[in-house]
Motif scaffolding. Sequence first.
Motif, PDB file in Angstrom:
ATOM      1  N   SER A   6       7.386 -24.296  27.666  1.00 10.30           N
ATOM      2  CA  SER A   6       8.721 -24.842  27.467  1.00 10.30           C
ATOM      3  C   SER A   6       9.512 -24.694  28.751  1.00 10.30           C
ATOM      4  N   TYR A   7      10.350 -25.666  29.021  1.00 12.82           N
ATOM      5  CA  TYR A   7      11.146 -25.627  30.238  1.00 12.82           C
ATOM      6  C   TYR A   7      12.573 -26.013  29.911  1.00 12.82           C
ATOM      7  N   SER A   8      13.480 -25.590  30.767  1.00  9.07           N
ATOM      8  CA  SER A   8      14.894 -25.677  30.403  1.00  9.07           C
ATOM      9  C   SER A   8      15.670 -26.725  31.192  1.00  9.07           C
ATOM     10  N   VAL A   9      15.043 -27.391  32.134  1.00  6.05           N
ATOM     11  CA  VAL A   9      15.754 -28.377  32.951  1.00  6.05           C
ATOM     12  C   VAL A   9      15.002 -29.696  32.931  1.00  6.05           C
ATOM     13  N   GLY A  10      15.692 -30.761  33.361  1.00  3.00           N
ATOM     14  CA  GLY A  10      15.015 -32.033  33.472  1.00  3.00           C
ATOM     15  C   GLY A  10      13.970 -31.998  34.573  1.00  3.00           C
ATOM     16  N   ILE A  11      12.840 -32.647  34.348  1.00  2.00           N
ATOM     17  CA  ILE A  11      11.754 -32.593  35.317  1.00  2.00           C
ATOM     18  C   ILE A  11      11.255 -33.990  35.628  1.00  2.00           C
ATOM     19  N   SER A  12      10.563 -34.089  36.762  1.00  2.00           N
ATOM     20  CA  SER A  12       9.892 -35.350  37.088  1.00  2.00           C
ATOM     21  C   SER A  12       8.428 -35.287  36.685  1.00  2.00           C
ATOM     22  N   ALA A  13       7.840 -34.087  36.679  1.00  2.50           N
ATOM     23  CA  ALA A  13       6.432 -33.959  36.308  1.00  2.50           C
ATOM     24  C   ALA A  13       6.127 -32.518  35.925  1.00  2.50           C
ATOM     25  N   LEU A  14       5.121 -32.367  35.088  1.00  6.51           N
ATOM     26  CA  LEU A  14       4.659 -31.045  34.667  1.00  6.51           C
ATOM     27  C   LEU A  14       3.185 -30.934  35.010  1.00  6.51           C
ATOM     28  N   HIS A  15       2.797 -29.780  35.529  1.00  7.68           N
ATOM     29  CA  HIS A  15       1.418 -29.540  35.934  1.00  7.68           C
ATOM     30  C   HIS A  15       0.813 -28.424  35.092  1.00  7.68           C
ATOM     31  N   TRP A  16      -0.443 -28.587  34.736  1.00  2.00           N
ATOM     32  CA  TRP A  16      -1.228 -27.486  34.176  1.00  2.00           C
ATOM     33  C   TRP A  16      -2.273 -27.103  35.208  1.00  2.00           C
ATOM     34  N   LEU A  17      -2.336 -25.805  35.498  1.00  2.00           N
ATOM     35  CA  LEU A  17      -3.225 -25.273  36.522  1.00  2.00           C
ATOM     36  C   LEU A  17      -4.121 -24.214  35.896  1.00  2.00           C
ATOM     37  N   GLN A  18      -5.296 -24.034  36.490  1.00  2.00           N
ATOM     38  CA  GLN A  18      -6.239 -23.020  36.031  1.00  2.00           C
ATOM     39  C   GLN A  18      -6.547 -22.098  37.203  1.00  2.00           C
ATOM     40  N   GLN A  19      -6.413 -20.794  36.969  1.00  2.00           N
ATOM     41  CA  GLN A  19      -6.699 -19.818  38.016  1.00  2.00           C
ATOM     42  C   GLN A  19      -7.782 -18.865  37.537  1.00  2.00           C
ATOM     43  N   HIS A  20      -8.899 -18.846  38.283  1.00  2.00           N
ATOM     44  CA  HIS A  20      -9.999 -17.969  37.942  1.00  2.00           C
ATOM     45  C   HIS A  20      -9.795 -16.612  38.598  1.00  2.00           C
ATOM     46  N   PRO A  21     -10.561 -15.603  38.159  1.00  2.00           N
ATOM     47  CA  PRO A  21     -10.332 -14.231  38.661  1.00  2.00           C
ATOM     48  C   PRO A  21     -10.339 -14.109  40.174  1.00  2.00           C
ATOM     49  N   GLY A  22     -11.075 -14.943  40.868  1.00  2.00           N
ATOM     50  CA  GLY A  22     -11.084 -14.868  42.325  1.00  2.00           C
ATOM     51  C   GLY A  22      -9.767 -15.263  42.963  1.00  2.00           C
ATOM     52  N   GLY A  23      -8.925 -15.935  42.218  1.00  2.00           N
ATOM     53  CA  GLY A  23      -7.592 -16.288  42.704  1.00  2.00           C
ATOM     54  C   GLY A  23      -7.381 -17.756  42.975  1.00  2.00           C
ATOM     55  N   GLY A  24      -8.442 -18.510  43.200  1.00  2.00           N
ATOM     56  CA  GLY A  24      -8.283 -19.929  43.490  1.00  2.00           C
ATOM     57  C   GLY A  24      -7.704 -20.681  42.309  1.00  2.00           C
ATOM     58  N   ILE A  25      -6.931 -21.700  42.609  1.00  2.00           N
ATOM     59  CA  ILE A  25      -6.250 -22.476  41.571  1.00  2.00           C
ATOM     60  C   ILE A  25      -6.766 -23.907  41.583  1.00  2.00           C
ATOM     61  N   VAL A  26      -7.012 -24.427  40.387  1.00  2.00           N
ATOM     62  CA  VAL A  26      -7.436 -25.812  40.221  1.00  2.00           C
ATOM     63  C   VAL A  26      -6.377 -26.541  39.414  1.00  2.00           C
ATOM     64  N   SER A  27      -5.998 -27.708  39.865  1.00  2.00           N
ATOM     65  CA  SER A  27      -5.049 -28.505  39.112  1.00  2.00           C
ATOM     66  C   SER A  27      -5.779 -29.245  38.007  1.00  2.00           C
ATOM     67  N   LEU A  28      -5.343 -29.041  36.761  1.00  2.00           N
ATOM     68  CA  LEU A  28      -5.992 -29.681  35.617  1.00  2.00           C
ATOM     69  C   LEU A  28      -5.334 -31.027  35.288  1.00  2.00           C
ATOM     70  N   PHE A  29      -4.028 -31.009  35.162  1.00  2.00           N
ATOM     71  CA  PHE A  29      -3.294 -32.214  34.764  1.00  2.00           C
ATOM     72  C   PHE A  29      -1.947 -32.259  35.458  1.00  2.00           C
ATOM     73  N   MET A  30      -1.484 -33.485  35.682  1.00  2.00           N
ATOM     74  CA  MET A  30      -0.090 -33.719  36.019  1.00  2.00           C
ATOM     75  C   MET A  30       0.428 -34.743  35.030  1.00  2.00           C
ATOM     76  N   LEU A  31       1.528 -34.399  34.336  1.00  2.00           N
ATOM     77  CA  LEU A  31       2.060 -35.243  33.270  1.00  2.00           C
ATOM     78  C   LEU A  31       3.520 -35.546  33.519  1.00  2.00           C
ATOM     79  N   SER A  32       3.918 -36.772  33.232  1.00  2.00           N
ATOM     80  CA  SER A  32       5.343 -37.067  33.158  1.00  2.00           C
ATOM     81  C   SER A  32       5.715 -37.603  31.783  1.00  2.00           C
TER      82      SER A  32
END
Lengths: 112, 109
Positions: B24-50
């Motif tokens: 949940s977010y409290s301000v107007g947005i242009s896009a929302l991202h879902w990211l996945q971070q594995h134990p090693g620390g690297g981040i993968v972008s899963l989705f970008m949604l508007s």
Amino acid sequence: SAVISQKPSRDICQRGTSLTIQCQVDSQVTMMFWYRQQPGQSLTLIATANQGSEATYESGFVIDKFPISRPNLTFSTLTVSNMSPEDSSIYLCSVEPQGSSFFGPGTRLTVL
Amino acid sequence: KNEVEQSPQNLTAQEGEFITINCSYSVGISALHWLQQHPGGGIVSLFMLSSGKKKHGRLIATINIQEKHSSLHITASHPRDSAVYICAVGMTSGSRLTFGEGTQLTVNP
């Protein structure tokens, strides 16, 4: 898409020393972003690096502590200066071509 | 109050279960991202949604702009899905992202 590599992947450093982290992108991008993720915390933006100009730092971050270089459109470095144990974090670079976000694999830094 | 809030903070599931993570977010947005971070620390972008819904394999992301809410669903969960899932929003196109604190997902075999 964009593929990002970072060096080093991890390091253990002594208090008072400095470490330079490199970020290489496989395509030209206008802006590169540097983030810090402290243990158990979410990501915090340190600064935005544009090629050919000074980096823009977020509140709480200063150039003397985190100098950034951006010599061309595919490369940037972040230096963590005069390190203390509180600097132990994962440092990530990111790019956002055409609105999508891509992140590097991160640099895990431990300061003793 | 954080601008981006995720729930739950921690989630443990058995292999095969259907999983939902909320943002949940409290301000107007242009896009929302879902990211996945594995134990090693690297981040993968899963989705970008508007708006609407996106699907990739066993992952589904939805967003309701009026409700300021997004969900990430994982169908037929697998131990390799174990990671931290992070929701991030961009207020305007090209602006910096604001991140949620992440949801630690553990899928047990």
